[in-house]
Every structure is written in C-alpha cells, then in structure tokens.
Motif scaffolding. Structure first.
Motif, mmCIF file in Angstrom:
data_model
loop_
_atom_site.group_PDB
_atom_site.id
_atom_site.type_symbol
_atom_site.label_atom_id
_atom_site.label_comp_id
_atom_site.label_asym_id
_atom_site.label_seq_id
_atom_site.Cartn_x
_atom_site.Cartn_y
_atom_site.Cartn_z
ATOM 1 N N ALA A 45 0.845 -1.194 0.000
ATOM 2 C CA ALA A 45 0.000 0.000 0.000
ATOM 3 C C ALA A 45 0.877 1.239 0.000
ATOM 4 N N LYS A 46 0.330 2.342 -0.464
ATOM 5 C CA LYS A 46 1.049 3.602 -0.365
ATOM 6 C C LYS A 46 1.217 3.976 1.096
ATOM 7 N N ASN A 47 0.153 3.731 1.873
ATOM 8 C CA ASN A 47 0.195 3.979 3.310
ATOM 9 C C ASN A 47 -0.637 2.890 3.981
ATOM 10 N N LYS A 48 0.020 1.967 4.631
ATOM 11 C CA LYS A 48 -0.666 0.815 5.209
ATOM 12 C C LYS A 48 -1.718 1.216 6.230
ATOM 13 N N SER A 49 -1.481 2.296 6.934
ATOM 14 C CA SER A 49 -2.407 2.691 7.997
ATOM 15 C C SER A 49 -3.733 3.212 7.458
ATOM 16 N N SER A 50 -3.763 3.633 6.198
ATOM 17 C CA SER A 50 -4.999 4.184 5.635
ATOM 18 C C SER A 50 -5.483 3.405 4.416
ATOM 19 N N VAL A 51 -5.018 2.171 4.261
ATOM 20 C CA VAL A 51 -5.392 1.383 3.089
ATOM 21 C C VAL A 51 -6.876 1.037 3.128
ATOM 22 N N LYS A 52 -7.508 1.039 1.971
ATOM 23 C CA LYS A 52 -8.921 0.658 1.874
ATOM 24 C C LYS A 52 -9.003 -0.867 1.788
ATOM 25 N N PHE A 53 -9.869 -1.446 2.629
ATOM 26 C CA PHE A 53 -10.007 -2.904 2.643
ATOM 27 C C PHE A 53 -11.443 -3.283 2.953
ATOM 28 N N ARG A 54 -11.998 -4.147 2.135
ATOM 29 C CA ARG A 54 -13.343 -4.662 2.327
ATOM 30 C C ARG A 54 -13.267 -6.165 2.577
ATOM 31 N N HIS A 55 -13.792 -6.625 3.728
ATOM 32 C CA HIS A 55 -13.763 -8.048 4.037
ATOM 33 C C HIS A 55 -14.657 -8.804 3.065
ATOM 34 N N LEU A 56 -14.109 -9.873 2.508
ATOM 35 C CA LEU A 56 -14.882 -10.763 1.651
ATOM 36 C C LEU A 56 -15.086 -12.085 2.368
ATOM 37 N N PHE A 57 -16.194 -12.746 2.064
ATOM 38 C CA PHE A 57 -16.532 -14.004 2.715
ATOM 39 C C PHE A 57 -16.880 -15.053 1.665
ATOM 40 N N LEU A 58 -16.515 -16.293 1.999
ATOM 41 C CA LEU A 58 -16.861 -17.423 1.147
ATOM 42 C C LEU A 58 -17.849 -18.304 1.890
ATOM 43 N N PRO A 59 -18.830 -18.868 1.198
ATOM 44 C CA PRO A 59 -19.788 -19.752 1.880
ATOM 45 C C PRO A 59 -19.122 -21.056 2.307
ATOM 46 N N ARG A 60 -19.484 -21.521 3.488
ATOM 47 C CA ARG A 60 -19.009 -22.832 3.932
ATOM 48 C C ARG A 60 -19.801 -23.897 3.187
ATOM 49 N N VAL A 61 -19.111 -24.788 2.545
ATOM 50 C CA VAL A 61 -19.764 -25.819 1.737
ATOM 51 C C VAL A 61 -19.899 -27.082 2.560
ATOM 52 N N GLY A 62 -21.108 -27.673 2.574
ATOM 53 C CA GLY A 62 -21.325 -28.922 3.308
ATOM 54 C C GLY A 62 -21.215 -28.705 4.807
ATOM 55 N N PHE A 63 -20.983 -29.806 5.551
ATOM 56 C CA PHE A 63 -20.872 -29.717 7.008
ATOM 57 C C PHE A 63 -19.616 -30.412 7.517
ATOM 58 N N GLY A 64 -18.664 -30.608 6.665
ATOM 59 C CA GLY A 64 -17.429 -31.241 7.096
ATOM 60 C C GLY A 64 -16.455 -30.239 7.672
ATOM 61 N N TRP A 65 -16.953 -29.355 8.544
ATOM 62 C CA TRP A 65 -16.105 -28.314 9.103
ATOM 63 C C TRP A 65 -15.389 -28.849 10.343
ATOM 64 N N VAL A 66 -14.295 -28.215 10.668
ATOM 65 C CA VAL A 66 -13.487 -28.672 11.801
ATOM 66 C C VAL A 66 -14.281 -28.569 13.105
ATOM 67 N N ASN A 67 -14.382 -29.686 13.842
ATOM 68 C CA ASN A 67 -14.999 -29.777 15.175
ATOM 69 C C ASN A 67 -16.515 -29.594 15.184
ATOM 70 N N TYR A 68 -17.146 -29.458 14.038
ATOM 71 C CA TYR A 68 -18.614 -29.411 14.022
ATOM 72 C C TYR A 68 -19.127 -30.851 14.037
ATOM 73 N N ASP A 69 -19.059 -31.446 15.232
ATOM 74 C CA ASP A 69 -19.317 -32.879 15.385
ATOM 75 C C ASP A 69 -20.605 -33.182 16.143
ATOM 76 N N TYR A 70 -21.358 -32.159 16.545
ATOM 77 C CA TYR A 70 -22.508 -32.371 17.416
ATOM 78 C C TYR A 70 -23.790 -31.900 16.739
ATOM 79 N N VAL A 71 -24.913 -32.420 17.236
ATOM 80 C CA VAL A 71 -26.193 -32.080 16.646
ATOM 81 C C VAL A 71 -27.222 -31.839 17.753
ATOM 82 N N ALA A 72 -28.049 -30.822 17.533
ATOM 83 C CA ALA A 72 -29.197 -30.555 18.416
ATOM 84 C C ALA A 72 -30.436 -31.067 17.697
#
Length: 605
Positions: A45-72
């Motif tokens: 960046a030209k100046n790291k302290s004032s850099v423009k940044f937008r958080h992006l997100f990806l959808p979690r696919v399926g349910f094979g996520w780490v430690n998601y082992d329980y069900v209600a």
C-alpha cells in the motif's frame, strides 16, 4: 518472487507491505519434480495505515467443518453425530442443527470474568485465565440454551447456521482455471476470479483501477462489470485489439445503486447476512450484519453493456543527448523528427525479409533481399520484391518511441528520388496524421514512385512476445481512406457539410495497382467535425455491420433482446449527418477495416 518483493519494498517501503497471496492457477501439472500449481500476488500500500479494505466471505460448503461434530435434535436432545450422519447430514431428522463446542475461557482475566459459574447443579471455574464474558453474559447464554458442559469446563454451542461463511484469507484455493473453465483468448490471461477478488477487496464502485499490462483486458472487463473506472495499456496491438473486442461485446448484470441520484459512486445495494457471535448473545444484542460485497442486488429487468471508453496511442517520450540533436539539425536550427538509426533496425530488416508485408485478402509483398543502405540519412534499407519482374523498394523505418512525422516523409521522398525506386515503403508503429495524409496524397504520377504505409506490429518491441506469436504478420499494409466531403447547397441544412466514406483503397502487390476495397472492408468509421490536430473526439460513429448475421445481431443475442434494424440504419450508413464547420476548419475521419487496422484522414474545409 523475492526479487519482486525487494523492488516493491524499495518503492513503497517495507513498512507498507501487507501480504503475499497464493492462488491456484491450475488443477494439476505434470513435471519431473513437484508440480507448480500456484501463483502469487504481492500486496503493498502507499500507506498501510490508511489502506482501503473490504472483508470478503466465502460460503461454507457442506458440514465437514473442523470440530462441528454435534447435533441438536428437534426434541431438545444434544449428542455427537455418527460417522454416517457426518458424511451424509441428510440422514439427520428435519429441524436438526449442527454445532461445535467452542471454549468459553480466555488467556486474560479480570474481576468480572473470574467468578464461579453454576450450571446444571455443578460449579465451574475458568482455570488460569478468565471467562470470555461476565455473569450477566452467562445468564443470557443460559436463556438462549447455548451452554454445554463437557469434562470440567463449560462450552458455548456455535451452530453452523450462526454464520455459514468464512473470511477470505491469503490462500485462495478456489481459483484454479484447469478443466472446463472460461476459454482463454490470450496466452497469459488471468483468471477472472483472481482479479475480481482483488478489486472487491480494495476498491469501491466509482474508484479508478489501473492495469499497466492489459493483455486480454481482464482487469478492464472486471472493473467494468463491478462499476469501477479503469485505465489499461499495453505495448502489443494484438492485446489492445482483443481487449477492445472483449469489452464491446460484453454484457453484465445491472446492479441496484445505493442512491440512484448520485450515480455509481454512491455504491451498490448489497446482500447482508446476520453474524451471530458469542458477544451478541451474551450482551443480548442483535447480530452484526455482514456485507457480502460480491453479491450486489440485481435488477433483473435490466442489463448493462460496457460504457464509453477511448483508445489512445501515446508515444513514449525519451530524452536525447545534445550530440544526437545536433546530428539531426540540417543547418536551420530546427530538430527534425526522431529519425535516427535504432539498435532494433537490424532485427526489423531481418523480420521484413522473413515475413514480408501482409496485404489485403491474404496477399503478401515478399522480398528476395533486404539490405542496409549506406550513404543515406532518411532511408534505412533497400529491397527487391519476389516478382517475375522484380521491383526496387526503399524502406524507411519510423522512430521507435514516437510517430513517423510529416517532415520525415518529405525528406525521405526527396532523398529517394535520386535512386528512382518503384516503391517507397514507410514502416512505423505510429503515423502522425499529417504524415499519413502526405503519404496517401503523393500519387505515383507526382512522386515518381508508389508511396505506401506499413503498420509494424507492436510485438516487435518485445522479443519474447514476437517469438510466441501464432502468426508471422509483423508488417501490414495500411489502406488509404477514400472520403468525399461536400457542402449542402439547399434545404434546411444549406451551408453545412456532409462526409461520405467511399471505402478503402488498397495496394495490390500482385499487379502493382491501387484498387478500391469498397465499404465491405470497413468495420467502423468515426467523424470528428472540429479536429484540433491533437486528439480525436468523434461526434459521429458508424458501424457497418447491420446485417442479420453481422455485429448488431450478435449484440442483440448477447443482450437477449431485439434490435430494431430500421433504427440501426442510422448507425450503419456511409454518409454522415449534416454538420457545421468548426472553429478549427478541419475534420478527421478515422476508419477501421476488417483486420483491425486503423487509418486517419484529415481534411481542411
């Protein structure tokens, strides 16, 4: 990569380094050692302290996520899932919610987070640290049925639907372009998803994006798609032509504007999703709404096409030594156009002998020899055509980093007259408008020889691009526009002017004559009714492709709409609309033929 990082650190300073991003470029690649399937982005960046940044997100696919082992389960039962259920969540009863046990302890502690917590008749301490919330927060978690004990500690039930997304990191594994992805139109074309992610992370609609290596125009394409302004450039004519074609035939979704009255600079309306967190439940607050910047809301009733843009050729200026300037002076004290010998001219001579000059209809002007010419100032080499009756050709190469100028045409022609050639060939990357006009207007009966313009492929600037080209078309004959200007003598437009494009006149190397190509070879023509001799600002543009199988029909298909061919006739004619004479008393007609070659005709009124 580390050398690029060193350069970037020097330019932007190491303190402004942000990240190295790895991204998959192919799904697999064979090799004698480890396969190279990743490329890398270096982000400063030209100046790291004032850099423009937008958080992006990806959808979690399926349910094979780490430690998601329980069900209600719907009946209020909480248990661990079986292997079969985790592999196939559809085996779970309808209404089940998958979750993980998240720790409630923290490494830090305070008086309000070190208390004893009672749950289900048992007492729990946070251990060496403290809890992540206070007594009131535990009461809210208990009311929300989010607490669960295991072993000697308490946990928090984090459900998979609390926030079924995860933030994009610096490892992009979903960008592979192998298999049956988008067809490449350029050898080094970058995956759309990579450019898209870079733009969405660091820019907003209306921001300006610059790509100094255009290639197939992927950056410009993505910027146009997402409402960013853009500038792109390239040394290769092939690249810029591909980019123009790609942009002019593209169609995009229409995104809803945040504030329509303010235009695209106000941003888009985006899809938002709630982000349920431990903090929001413990504090009994509504969940934070996360903005999905890659999912703007669409207006399905509309479709967008590429907005207006200009294509400009800007010569690369460079400083010359006083000695070079002195050599170019001819006693008048004025420096002639940058016309001296360049280090590349030996290579250009070899290429001219090897490939010849491509003319209309696949014909070629070929040579049996192309040799340096001594004792001349403006003419670089002498050639002989491969004909039954060979023709003598003198060749003039234009400057490497500037247009071939008018004075160079005059001096080269005067110098050539003593040698009595059949053809005087002007080869250049760019032609000054006045120089091109002089070459076109100096007819053989006046000049004593045939003067021809030849477009040099910009790939000749770069050796590796020249070697990788699929064709050998390094030199192209440029057609001469056949244009007629007339003044209207009667009617409501009396006194105004009108331009008619008659076609292109081409040199036929087979018989040595200049032949009319007619309008069928014209793809587009533009008219600047008040040309200032600096920049072309077309006020009228015409596309001669209005047939049922031509460009307008293709555009209609891309837009999934109907084109009114009667209205399109206004844009497909060869006669301009009437116009008044401008302050500059000059007009310019720019014509593009079916090979993508551009030619400009300047006419004084």
């Amino acid at each position: 990569m580390h050398h690029v990082r060193e350069i970037m650190d020097e330019v932007f300073e190491s303190a402004n380094f942000i990240s190295i991003i790895s991204f998959r470029k192919t799904t697999g690649q064979s090799g004698t050692l480890l396969s190279d399937t990743n490329d890398y982005l270096i982000w400063h960046a030209k100046n790291k302290s004032s850099v423009k940044f937008r958080h992006l997100f990806l959808p979690r696919v399926g349910f094979g996520w780490v430690n998601y082992d329980y069900v209600a389960l719907p009946g209020g039962i909480h248990r661990k899932m079986t292997k079969e259920e985790k592999a196939n969540p559809e085996f779970l009863p309808k209404g089940s919610r998958i979750y993980r046990r998240s720790p409630l302890t923290s490494a830090s502690s305070s008086e309000t987070t070190s208390m004893v917590v009672e749950f289900d008749g048992n007492k729990y301490l946070p251990g060496k640290g403290g809890w992540k919330t206070n007594q009131r927060g535990f009461a809210n978690l208990l009311a929300a049925n989010r607490l669960e004990a295991y072993g000697t500690t308490l946990s928090y039930r984090r459900y998979s639907d609390d926030f079924p997304f995860f933030p994009v990191s610096n490892a992009w594994t979903d960008t592979a372009s192998g298999g049956y992805g988008v067809d490449k139109i350029y050898v080094v074309q970058t995956n759309l998803r990579v450019i898209e992610r870079c733009l969405l992370m660091t820019t907003d609609p209306g921001d300006l994006v610059f790509d100094l290596t255009c290639g197939s125009g992927t950056t410009a394409y993505v910027a146009e798609q997402w409402g960013r302004r853009w500038i792109t450039c390239d040394t290769s004519r092939v690249a810029t032509t591909l980019a123009k074609q790609r942009l002019m035939t593209a169609s995009f979704d229409y995104y809803k504007l945040a504030r329509p009255s303010e235009g695209v600079g106000s941003g888009f309306e985006y899809k938002t999703v709630p982000h349920v967190t431990l903090k929001s439940i413990a504090n009994n607050e509504p969940p934070t709404q996360e903005t999905l910047y890659d999912q703007p809301l669409k207006d399905v009733r509309k479709v967008r096409v590429t907005g207006p843009f200009t294509a400009e050729a800007v010569p690369s200026l460079h400083a010359k030594s006083l000695t070079d300037i002195e050599k170019e002076n001819q006693g008048s004290g004025q420096s002639v156009a940058r016309s001296g010998e360049t280090s590349r001219q030996a290579m250009w001579r070899d290429e001219l002998l090897k490939t010849g000059v491509r003319a209309k209809g696949g014909r070629k002007l070929e040579f049996v020899r192309v040799e340096p010419m001594g004792g001349t100032r403006w003419i670089q080499c002498e050639a002989e055509t491969r004909d039954d009756i060979p023709q003598k050709v003198l060749v003039v190469f234009g400057p490497e980093h500037a247009p071939l100028e008018q004075r160079m045409v005059e001096n080269a022609w005067q110098e050539a007259r003593a040698f009595k050639p059949d053809i005087l060939l002007f080869c250049a990357f760019q032609f000054d408008e006045e120089a091109a006009k002089d070459i076109d207007e100096l007819k053989p009966e006046v000049a004593g020889m045939q003067l021809l313009k030849v477009q040099m492929n910009a790939d000749l600037f770069t050796d590796d691009l020249k070697k990788k080209r699929a064709s050998n078309d390094s030199f192209w004959l440029i057609g001469q526009p056949d244009v007629e200007v007339r003044q209207i003598r009667e009617g409501e437009d009396k006194g105004k002017y009108q331009v008619e494009v008659m076609g292109f006149d081409y040199y036929n190397p087979k018989n040595g004559n200049v032949e009319s190509g007619g309008i069928k070879n014209i793809t587009m023509w533009q008219l600047d009714t008040n040309y200032d001799e600096r920049s072309l600002f077309p006020s009228q543009v015409f596309f001669l492709m209005a047939g049922e199988k031509d460009g307008w029909a293709t555009l209609a298909k891309n837009l999934k709409a109907e084109i009114d061919l009667e209205k399109v006739e206004y844009f497909s004619g060869t006669v301009s609309l009437p116009f008044a004479k401008g302050d500059n008393s000059k007009i310019a007609v720019k014509i593009v033929d079916d090979r993508g070659i551009e030619s400009l005709r300047v006419i004084s009124l």
